[in-house]
Design a protein around this motif. Structure first.
Motif, short mmCIF file in Angstrom:
data_model
loop_
_atom_site.label_atom_id
_atom_site.label_comp_id
_atom_site.label_asym_id
_atom_site.label_seq_id
_atom_site.Cartn_x
_atom_site.Cartn_y
_atom_site.Cartn_z
N GLU A 71 0.79 10.01 -20.06
CA GLU A 71 2.07 9.51 -19.73
C GLU A 71 3.02 10.78 -19.38
OE1 GLU A 71 1.54 11.01 -23.83
OE2 GLU A 71 0.50 9.27 -22.81
N ASN A 72 2.70 11.86 -19.34
CA ASN A 72 3.28 12.99 -18.88
C ASN A 72 3.20 13.40 -17.59
OD1 ASN A 72 5.00 13.29 -21.24
ND2 ASN A 72 3.15 14.11 -22.21
N GLY A 73 2.20 12.80 -16.94
CA GLY A 73 1.68 13.23 -15.57
C GLY A 73 0.30 13.54 -15.57
N TYR A 74 -0.25 14.35 -14.56
CA TYR A 74 -1.61 14.67 -14.41
C TYR A 74 -2.16 15.90 -15.25
CZ TYR A 74 -1.27 12.14 -10.13
OH TYR A 74 -1.13 11.11 -8.96
N ILE A 75 -3.22 15.88 -15.57
CA ILE A 75 -3.83 16.77 -16.58
C ILE A 75 -4.68 17.85 -15.54
CG2 ILE A 75 -5.12 17.46 -18.81
CD1 ILE A 75 -4.54 14.36 -19.49
N MET A 76 -4.47 19.04 -15.47
CA MET A 76 -5.27 20.08 -14.87
C MET A 76 -5.81 20.97 -15.43
SD MET A 76 -4.33 18.88 -11.69
CE MET A 76 -3.01 18.09 -10.75
N CYS A 77 -6.80 21.71 -14.78
CA CYS A 77 -7.67 22.74 -15.54
C CYS A 77 -8.55 23.44 -14.53
CB CYS A 77 -8.63 22.34 -16.73
SG CYS A 77 -9.09 23.53 -17.73
N GLY A 78 -8.28 24.73 -14.33
CA GLY A 78 -9.24 25.49 -13.52
C GLY A 78 -10.79 25.55 -13.90
N ASP A 79 -11.70 25.73 -12.85
CA ASP A 79 -13.04 25.54 -13.51
C ASP A 79 -13.71 26.77 -14.13
OD1 ASP A 79 -13.23 23.03 -11.88
OD2 ASP A 79 -14.70 24.00 -10.49
N ASN A 80 -12.69 27.87 -14.15
CA ASN A 80 -13.10 28.98 -14.99
C ASN A 80 -12.04 29.05 -16.33
OD1 ASN A 80 -14.28 31.28 -15.47
ND2 ASN A 80 -12.96 32.90 -14.37
N GLN A 81 -11.60 27.86 -16.56
CA GLN A 81 -10.68 27.81 -17.89
C GLN A 81 -11.08 26.50 -18.84
OE1 GLN A 81 -7.15 27.48 -15.62
NE2 GLN A 81 -6.62 29.58 -15.42
N ASN A 124 -17.38 18.42 -20.62
CA ASN A 124 -17.12 18.97 -22.02
C ASN A 124 -16.49 20.41 -21.97
OD1 ASN A 124 -17.56 20.30 -24.68
ND2 ASN A 124 -19.50 18.73 -24.83
N LEU A 125 -14.99 20.69 -22.37
CA LEU A 125 -14.62 21.75 -22.31
C LEU A 125 -14.92 22.78 -23.31
CD1 LEU A 125 -10.93 20.54 -21.35
CD2 LEU A 125 -12.67 21.70 -19.70
N TYR A 126 -15.33 22.21 -24.46
CA TYR A 126 -15.78 22.96 -25.58
C TYR A 126 -17.08 23.76 -25.13
CZ TYR A 126 -17.55 24.98 -29.79
OH TYR A 126 -17.99 25.75 -30.69
N LEU A 127 -17.89 23.06 -24.65
CA LEU A 127 -19.29 23.65 -23.96
C LEU A 127 -19.06 24.65 -22.91
CD1 LEU A 127 -22.28 23.69 -24.24
CD2 LEU A 127 -22.30 21.90 -22.35
N ARG A 128 -17.83 24.13 -22.09
CA ARG A 128 -17.63 25.14 -21.08
C ARG A 128 -16.93 26.48 -21.45
NH1 ARG A 128 -12.74 23.92 -16.56
NH2 ARG A 128 -14.14 22.04 -16.15
N CYS A 130 -17.74 27.90 -24.19
CA CYS A 130 -18.79 28.57 -24.77
C CYS A 130 -19.58 29.47 -23.77
CB CYS A 130 -19.79 27.73 -25.59
SG CYS A 130 -19.03 27.07 -27.28
N MET A 131 -20.04 28.52 -22.63
CA MET A 131 -20.74 28.97 -21.46
C MET A 131 -19.81 30.35 -20.72
SD MET A 131 -22.28 25.52 -20.17
CE MET A 131 -22.77 26.37 -18.41
N LEU A 132 -18.67 30.03 -20.54
CA LEU A 132 -17.66 31.00 -19.81
C LEU A 132 -17.68 32.22 -20.87
CD1 LEU A 132 -14.89 28.88 -18.46
CD2 LEU A 132 -16.72 30.05 -17.01
N ARG A 133 -17.65 32.28 -22.28
CA ARG A 133 -17.49 33.38 -22.97
C ARG A 133 -18.80 34.14 -22.63
NH1 ARG A 133 -14.27 31.81 -28.48
NH2 ARG A 133 -12.32 31.96 -27.43
N ILE A 134 -19.97 33.55 -22.74
CA ILE A 134 -21.19 34.26 -22.37
C ILE A 134 -21.23 34.97 -20.92
CG2 ILE A 134 -23.60 33.99 -22.09
CD1 ILE A 134 -23.57 31.61 -24.33
N ILE A 135 -20.73 34.22 -20.02
CA ILE A 135 -20.91 34.86 -18.54
C ILE A 135 -19.76 35.79 -18.64
CG2 ILE A 135 -20.01 34.07 -16.24
CD1 ILE A 135 -20.76 31.43 -16.63
N HIS A 136 -18.53 35.74 -19.25
CA HIS A 136 -17.55 36.82 -19.26
C HIS A 136 -18.14 38.14 -20.13
CE1 HIS A 136 -14.56 35.24 -16.89
NE2 HIS A 136 -14.84 33.81 -17.59
#
Length: 149
Positions: A71-81, A124-128, A130-136
């Motif tokens: 209801e507030n507009g589009y929901i966005m997220c970067g692939d590395n976020q 799945n942003l939670y899985l993302r 976790c994966m990004l934390r490992i990558i970083h």
């Protein structure tokens, strides 16, 4: 808000090739290494997984993936976020990616492998997270910036 040169160019010509700066769309887009074919936004609404360039209220231009709408507009997220950005409206959208170039190879947003990538990466942003934390841990953010600058 004042129009930027990119906005003016897209309005006049209909498309633009941009070189992304930053790591918010990594691993799909590499900082200052890949390029994106942007086309003028038609105003008919974004679809889930579209890759728009939009202007935040502070004037910053950002390219992030559309993950839906509420209801507030589009929901966005970067692939590395993994933190969602809410409240993006149609009047903030400048252009939408039609495809991108990676090492001289063009990849359309209609490409089946690209579709598999963004659907699996966005499901799945939670899985993302976790994966990004490992990558970083393996490749700290500064290493990623240096590697692709």
């Amino acid at each position: 808000m004042d129009e930027t040169l990119i906005e003016q160019y897209i309005k006049e010509n209909g498309d633009f090739i941009a070189i992304p700066v930053g790591t918010s769309m990594y691993p799909m887009l590499r900082n200052r290494r890949d390029s994106v074919w942007l086309v003028k936004y038609d105003g008919n609404g974004l679809k889930k997984y579209d890759l728009p360039v939009y202007k935040r209220l502070d004037g910053t231009q950002v390219m992030h993936r559309c993950l839906g709408k509420d209801e507030n507009g589009y929901i966005m997220c970067g692939d590395n976020q993994w933190v969602l950005e809410h409240g993006i409206h149609d009047d903030q959208i400048i252009a939408v990616a039609k495809g991108f170039y990676r090492d001289e190879k063009y990849i359309s947003t209609d490409n089946i492998f690209y579709k598999l990538y963004y659907r699996s990466w966005s499901m799945n942003l939670y899985l993302r997270k976790c994966m990004l934390r490992i990558i970083h841990k393996i490749y700290p953010r500064q290493k990623i910036m240096d590697r692709y600058s």
